[in-house]
Scaffold this motif. Sequence first.
Motif, PDB file in Angstrom:
ATOM      1  N   GLU A  17       0.826  -1.208   0.000  1.00 24.12           N
ATOM      2  CA  GLU A  17       0.000   0.000   0.000  1.00 24.12           C
ATOM      3  C   GLU A  17       0.862   1.262   0.000  1.00 24.12           C
ATOM      4  OE1 GLU A  17      -2.634  -0.270   3.297  1.00 24.12           O
ATOM      5  OE2 GLU A  17      -3.789  -1.952   2.474  1.00 24.12           O
ATOM      6  N   LEU A  18       1.975   1.238   0.746  1.00 23.39           N
ATOM      7  CA  LEU A  18       2.870   2.394   0.777  1.00 23.39           C
ATOM      8  C   LEU A  18       3.513   2.618  -0.594  1.00 23.39           C
ATOM      9  CD1 LEU A  18       4.610   1.964   4.262  1.00 23.39           C
ATOM     10  CD2 LEU A  18       2.897   3.666   3.609  1.00 23.39           C
ATOM     11  N   ASN A  19       3.913   1.539  -1.240  1.00 23.72           N
ATOM     12  CA  ASN A  19       4.498   1.659  -2.582  1.00 23.72           C
ATOM     13  C   ASN A  19       3.484   2.187  -3.584  1.00 23.72           C
ATOM     14  OD1 ASN A  19       7.002   0.744  -1.756  1.00 23.72           O
ATOM     15  ND2 ASN A  19       6.575  -1.402  -2.270  1.00 23.72           N
ATOM     16  N   ALA A  20       2.237   1.673  -3.486  1.00 24.66           N
ATOM     17  CA  ALA A  20       1.192   2.140  -4.396  1.00 24.66           C
ATOM     18  C   ALA A  20       0.894   3.616  -4.155  1.00 24.66           C
ATOM     19  CB  ALA A  20      -0.075   1.299  -4.215  1.00 24.66           C
ATOM     20  N   GLU A  21       0.884   4.027  -2.873  1.00 20.25           N
ATOM     21  CA  GLU A  21       0.628   5.434  -2.546  1.00 20.25           C
ATOM     22  C   GLU A  21       1.754   6.320  -3.073  1.00 20.25           C
ATOM     23  OE1 GLU A  21      -0.131   8.250   1.416  1.00 20.25           O
ATOM     24  OE2 GLU A  21      -0.084   6.053   1.571  1.00 20.25           O
ATOM     25  N   ASP A  22       3.008   5.836  -2.964  1.00 20.38           N
ATOM     26  CA  ASP A  22       4.159   6.589  -3.458  1.00 20.38           C
ATOM     27  C   ASP A  22       4.106   6.731  -4.970  1.00 20.38           C
ATOM     28  OD1 ASP A  22       6.802   7.854  -3.028  1.00 20.38           O
ATOM     29  OD2 ASP A  22       7.540   6.144  -4.162  1.00 20.38           O
ATOM     30  N   GLU A  24       1.412   6.622  -6.824  1.00 18.83           N
ATOM     31  CA  GLU A  24       0.292   7.512  -7.148  1.00 18.83           C
ATOM     32  C   GLU A  24       0.681   8.970  -6.918  1.00 18.83           C
ATOM     33  OE1 GLU A  24      -4.391   8.250  -5.865  1.00 18.83           O
ATOM     34  OE2 GLU A  24      -3.294   6.474  -5.153  1.00 18.83           O
ATOM     35  N   LEU A  25       1.435   9.221  -5.831  1.00 20.61           N
ATOM     36  CA  LEU A  25       1.888  10.585  -5.539  1.00 20.61           C
ATOM     37  C   LEU A  25       2.828  11.091  -6.627  1.00 20.61           C
ATOM     38  CD1 LEU A  25       1.983  12.989  -3.613  1.00 20.61           C
ATOM     39  CD2 LEU A  25       3.867  11.839  -2.405  1.00 20.61           C
ATOM     40  N   GLU A  28       0.851  11.900  -9.740  1.00 16.89           N
ATOM     41  CA  GLU A  28       0.127  13.153  -9.594  1.00 16.89           C
ATOM     42  C   GLU A  28       1.072  14.344  -9.730  1.00 16.89           C
ATOM     43  OE1 GLU A  28      -2.928  15.856  -9.107  1.00 16.89           O
ATOM     44  OE2 GLU A  28      -2.942  13.710  -9.594  1.00 16.89           O
TER      45      GLU A  28
END
Length: 213
Positions: A17-22, A24-25, A28
């Motif tokens: 989840e942290l990798n996916a959030e990174d 995505e950030l 963006e």
Amino acid sequence: MRWDNLFDDLEGQLEHELNAEDLELRAEEERLRLGRLSLRHRLMGLGAGSGPRAGGGVVRLVLTSGVTLAIRPTTFGRDWLAAEILDTPTASAGTAPPGVPARGAPQCVVPIAAIAGVILQSAEVRASLAAPAEPGSGVVDRIGFAFVLRDLARRRRFVEVHTPGGLLSGTIDRVGRDHIDLAMHDRGVPRRSSEVRQYRIIPLAGIQLLRLP
């Protein structure tokens, strides 16, 4: 062992989840960067410049008049660019050849507002997108097109002005808020009243290309 497996599974999920959030950030941030890119920035990327001075890449332009030409940018101002002309401008909307600069290639100034399109190859698209959204804050970056015209008027330089109505040549007498006064005379003769054929007021918006022979 069951607790260990559970903790390992939770740790794996958290890391995913942290990798996916990174990711995505970062995506963006890249979308925001691309959204801030202007045509000027893209042209600077093609000219391989990290500031107002470009690195010598060949850029193929289509002007709003339909003229195409290949240039090598040398300087980027606030709303204009200066360049060497690498081929003879043509009235074709097709792909302009790269051209080979002749000895003492003529210089030109192009208002960015007069550019209708830029002809690119695949690698050039990537190069143009790599340009920074804020390429510099030097003096040249703040100089507008009208300032360049006033400097040419002060120096009494002979110029060729490409407009939708045709090619006009002579010396810029004065620069107003949105126009110039051009004293039209032949190349190679000084700007004297006896040599001036006529005077022409030209709107700045009508200047497609300013060539300095």
